[in-house]
Design a protein around this motif. Structure first.
Motif, PDB file in Angstrom:
ATOM      1  N   MET A 240     140.790  37.944   5.119  1.00 31.07           N
ATOM      2  CA  MET A 240     139.974  37.508   3.986  1.00 31.07           C
ATOM      3  C   MET A 240     140.020  38.589   2.919  1.00 31.07           C
ATOM      4  N   ASP A 241     141.266  38.951   2.565  1.00 33.12           N
ATOM      5  CA  ASP A 241     141.491  40.061   1.641  1.00 33.12           C
ATOM      6  C   ASP A 241     140.817  39.868   0.286  1.00 33.12           C
ATOM      7  N   GLU A 242     140.613  38.607  -0.089  1.00 30.01           N
ATOM      8  CA  GLU A 242     140.045  38.360  -1.424  1.00 30.01           C
ATOM      9  C   GLU A 242     138.619  38.890  -1.565  1.00 30.01           C
ATOM     10  N   TYR A 243     137.961  39.146  -0.419  1.00 28.20           N
ATOM     11  CA  TYR A 243     136.583  39.661  -0.467  1.00 28.20           C
ATOM     12  C   TYR A 243     136.499  41.162  -0.224  1.00 28.20           C
ATOM     13  N   ALA A 244     137.635  41.788   0.098  1.00 26.22           N
ATOM     14  CA  ALA A 244     137.599  43.192   0.504  1.00 26.22           C
ATOM     15  C   ALA A 244     137.004  44.093  -0.562  1.00 26.22           C
ATOM     16  N   PHE A 245     137.362  43.850  -1.810  1.00 27.50           N
ATOM     17  CA  PHE A 245     136.857  44.704  -2.893  1.00 27.50           C
ATOM     18  C   PHE A 245     136.084  43.891  -3.930  1.00 27.50           C
ATOM     19  N   ASP A 246     135.527  42.800  -3.466  1.00 26.24           N
ATOM     20  CA  ASP A 246     134.668  41.976  -4.313  1.00 26.24           C
ATOM     21  C   ASP A 246     133.472  42.814  -4.757  1.00 26.24           C
ATOM     22  N   PRO A 247     133.237  42.935  -6.058  1.00 24.73           N
ATOM     23  CA  PRO A 247     132.128  43.776  -6.542  1.00 24.73           C
ATOM     24  C   PRO A 247     130.762  43.337  -6.031  1.00 24.73           C
ATOM     25  N   ARG A 248     130.629  42.095  -5.583  1.00 22.22           N
ATOM     26  CA  ARG A 248     129.340  41.637  -5.043  1.00 22.22           C
ATOM     27  C   ARG A 248     128.958  42.382  -3.768  1.00 22.22           C
ATOM     28  N   PHE A 249     129.961  42.989  -3.111  1.00 21.57           N
ATOM     29  CA  PHE A 249     129.710  43.632  -1.828  1.00 21.57           C
ATOM     30  C   PHE A 249     130.130  45.104  -1.833  1.00 21.57           C
ATOM     31  N   ALA A 250     130.304  45.671  -3.012  1.00 15.83           N
ATOM     32  CA  ALA A 250     130.844  47.026  -3.117  1.00 15.83           C
ATOM     33  C   ALA A 250     129.798  48.115  -2.923  1.00 15.83           C
ATOM     34  N   THR A 251     128.531  47.827  -3.193  1.00 14.94           N
ATOM     35  CA  THR A 251     127.462  48.818  -3.057  1.00 14.94           C
ATOM     36  C   THR A 251     126.312  48.212  -2.263  1.00 14.94           C
ATOM     37  N   MET A 252     125.414  49.067  -1.805  1.00 15.43           N
ATOM     38  CA  MET A 252     124.263  48.570  -1.063  1.00 15.43           C
ATOM     39  C   MET A 252     123.387  47.702  -1.952  1.00 15.43           C
ATOM     40  N   GLU A 253     123.266  48.073  -3.212  1.00 19.37           N
ATOM     41  CA  GLU A 253     122.461  47.279  -4.132  1.00 19.37           C
ATOM     42  C   GLU A 253     123.067  45.903  -4.339  1.00 19.37           C
ATOM     43  N   ALA A 254     124.393  45.870  -4.484  1.00 23.11           N
ATOM     44  CA  ALA A 254     125.075  44.592  -4.681  1.00 23.11           C
ATOM     45  C   ALA A 254     124.978  43.732  -3.416  1.00 23.11           C
ATOM     46  N   LEU A 255     125.112  44.370  -2.247  1.00 22.94           N
ATOM     47  CA  LEU A 255     124.976  43.635  -0.992  1.00 22.94           C
ATOM     48  C   LEU A 255     123.593  43.012  -0.866  1.00 22.94           C
ATOM     49  N   ALA A 256     122.574  43.771  -1.261  1.00 25.22           N
ATOM     50  CA  ALA A 256     121.202  43.259  -1.161  1.00 25.22           C
ATOM     51  C   ALA A 256     121.027  42.011  -2.022  1.00 25.22           C
ATOM     52  N   GLU A 257     121.656  41.978  -3.163  1.00 20.64           N
ATOM     53  CA  GLU A 257     121.538  40.838  -4.076  1.00 20.64           C
ATOM     54  C   GLU A 257     122.370  39.649  -3.593  1.00 20.64           C
ATOM     55  N   ASN A 258     123.412  39.910  -2.830  1.00 18.23           N
ATOM     56  CA  ASN A 258     124.327  38.843  -2.413  1.00 18.23           C
ATOM     57  C   ASN A 258     124.444  38.730  -0.896  1.00 18.23           C
ATOM     58  N   ILE A 259     123.368  39.062  -0.186  1.00 21.25           N
ATOM     59  CA  ILE A 259     123.425  39.126   1.268  1.00 21.25           C
ATOM     60  C   ILE A 259     123.732  37.771   1.898  1.00 21.25           C
ATOM     61  N   ASP A 260     123.190  36.689   1.353  1.00 21.40           N
ATOM     62  CA  ASP A 260     123.448  35.370   1.936  1.00 21.40           C
ATOM     63  C   ASP A 260     124.925  35.017   1.871  1.00 21.40           C
ATOM     64  N   ALA A 261     125.562  35.333   0.758  1.00 26.50           N
ATOM     65  CA  ALA A 261     126.992  35.061   0.617  1.00 26.50           C
ATOM     66  C   ALA A 261     127.805  35.915   1.579  1.00 26.50           C
ATOM     67  N   ALA A 262     127.404  37.178   1.731  1.00 22.79           N
ATOM     68  CA  ALA A 262     128.120  38.072   2.642  1.00 22.79           C
ATOM     69  C   ALA A 262     128.006  37.590   4.085  1.00 22.79           C
ATOM     70  N   VAL A 263     126.795  37.182   4.495  1.00 25.28           N
ATOM     71  CA  VAL A 263     126.591  36.680   5.853  1.00 25.28           C
ATOM     72  C   VAL A 263     127.429  35.424   6.083  1.00 25.28           C
ATOM     73  N   GLU A 264     127.494  34.559   5.091  1.00 30.02           N
ATOM     74  CA  GLU A 264     128.278  33.325   5.216  1.00 30.02           C
ATOM     75  C   GLU A 264     129.755  33.637   5.415  1.00 30.02           C
ATOM     76  N   ILE A 265     130.253  34.662   4.737  1.00 33.08           N
ATOM     77  CA  ILE A 265     131.658  35.058   4.883  1.00 33.08           C
ATOM     78  C   ILE A 265     131.930  35.543   6.305  1.00 33.08           C
ATOM     79  N   VAL A 266     131.032  36.374   6.827  1.00 37.01           N
ATOM     80  CA  VAL A 266     131.207  36.897   8.183  1.00 37.01           C
ATOM     81  C   VAL A 266     131.092  35.762   9.199  1.00 37.01           C
TER      82      VAL A 266
END
Length: 408
Positions: A277-303
């Motif tokens: 799933m290389d397209e998400y590897a450097f997705d700015p939505r998941f690049a920092t802890m702050e960004a992860l917190a804002e996009n956690i539902d999307a990140a969990v769905e990917i995993v």
């Protein structure tokens, strides 16, 4: 030195799992452990036909794990502590012992004259150990307990694994769960007390309660609650921690994988590449802890999608290439056949009463490179005559003791 307690003598006046499991560990470590059982009923553990809904096979087999686990390596004597005729036998056992183990309540200890003052009157140098439900002090000192009540429920574990809004609290994952953890605490305390007696000449009185062991096991959240001034809120492990790479995920074939990648921004690019799933590897939505917190539902769905679309074998093959910690959620059969446990001798062989090779979980402490050899648990009162002869009682006395019901 795989038997560091060789030469230490332990007298166990206890039943069920909590304190007897400590005796089993001490026996594993080389101590000679004599188990005192009621000459008619024996240890109450011997009568358990079911544990958490599973049949124990108590009436059908020469090898019963619910008895073998907490009693391997010991010798058993059937002794009626309530009869005066049995007292000389008990006194001689106490006189020859380094450690006295019991889980009897205070009133019973007083009635049987096996409280610390009684035992120390015979052997002033003995280490006296009480396994209790709630401690030897306070309002509950006379209250009986099992690990399901004192350790699991009152000690915080049940609440910790029960989701918010659940219809009932979660139950222990295995029989004797808290008992076996508590047994390790007792065994460690005994080892420390033996060392202390050697250095100072002073024997100790130990109290290990199931409640205290339960609080120790849950201390992370207990300590945080004490600091916060109230109970901690229930959190969803995946979404509320802002880390999609922790928690349990279901595979396509219905198994579960536990992720524990505590630095998500470090492991996220690698995880995505491993899972194609290389397209998400450097997705700015998941690049920092702050960004992860804002996009956690999307990140969990990917995993969830990455793991849920693959079998356990496929996930394991891919994750093994990475650096992030993870593990398969194993059932009891898989634990018993775990390659790491077997390689380190933590699943050990024991020959049962019928001469058949069996397997038991060994205690988790490995000394040097010694290969642990377990001895089976004694059958009920199996060594009564043998032990009495060692104590110097002649055949006529044995016959008299049996006639009075003092021994099995």
């Amino acid at each position: 030195m795989d038997k560091p307690l060789a030469g230490v003598r332990v007298l166990e006046v206890a039943q069920f799992t909590f304190v007897p499991s400590a005796g089993a560990v001490l026996a594993d470590w080389g101590a000679e452990v004599i188990k005192v059982e009621n000459p008619i009923t024996g240890d109450g553990q011997r009568g358990l036909a079911t544990v958490l809904g599973h049949g124990t096979g108590i009436d059908k087999s020469a090898f019963v794990p619910v008895v073998e686990g907490p009693n391997r390596g010991k010798r058993s004597i059937g002794l009626e502590l309530g009869l005066a005729e049995a007292r000389p036998v008990l006194d001689e056992l106490i006189r020859r012992s380094d450690v006295f183990l019991t889980n009897y309540l205070p009133t019973v200890r007083a009635k049987l004259r096996i409280d610390v003052e009684d035992v120390r009157r015979i052997n002033p140098n003995i280490i006296y150990v009480i396994g209790s439900g709630y401690g030897t002090q306070g309002p509950d000192r006379e209250t009986g307990a099992y690990d399901s009540t004192a350790f699991w429920a009152r000690g915080g574990s049940a609440d910790g694994v029960t989701p918010a809004g659940a219809g009932e609290s979660a139950f222990m994952p295995a029989g004797g769960y808290g008992d076996n953890i508590g047994g390790l605490a007792i065994a460690g305390g005994v080892a420390a007390a033996l060392y202390g007696r050697q250095v100072t000449g002073e024997p100790s009185v130990l109290d290990v309660s199931l409640l205290a062991v339960g609080a120790w096991a849950t201390q992370f959240t207990v300590n945080m609650a004490l600091q916060a001034g109230g109970p901690l809120p229930k959190l969803d492990a995946k979404t509320q921690t802002c880390n999609p790479l922790t928690g349990s995920y279901r595979t396509a074939d219905g198994r579960y994988i536990q992720l524990a990648m505590l630095q998500p921004t470090r492991h996220w690019p690698e995880f995505c590449r491993l899972m194609r799933m290389d397209e998400y590897a450097f997705d700015p939505r998941f690049a920092t802890m702050e960004a992860l917190a804002e996009n956690i539902d999307a990140a969990v769905e990917i995993v969830e999608k990455a793991i849920g679309s693959r079998t356990l074998a496929e996930c394991a093959r891919l994750l093994d290439y990475g650096t992030g910690p993870w593990a398969v959620v194993q059932d009891s059969w898989e634990v018993g056949n775990d390659e790491a446990l077997r390689a380190n001798g933590r699943i050990a062989e024991v020959i049962d009463a019928a001469g058949k090779a069996q397997k038991l979980v060994a205690n988790p402490v490995k000394f040097d490179d010694g290969r642990l050899t377990l001895r089976r648990a004694p059958q009920f009162a199996e060594h009564t005559d043998e032990i009495l002869r060692e104590l110097g009682f002649d055949e006529d006395t044995l016959t008299e003791l049996k006639f009075t019901g003092a021994i099995a």
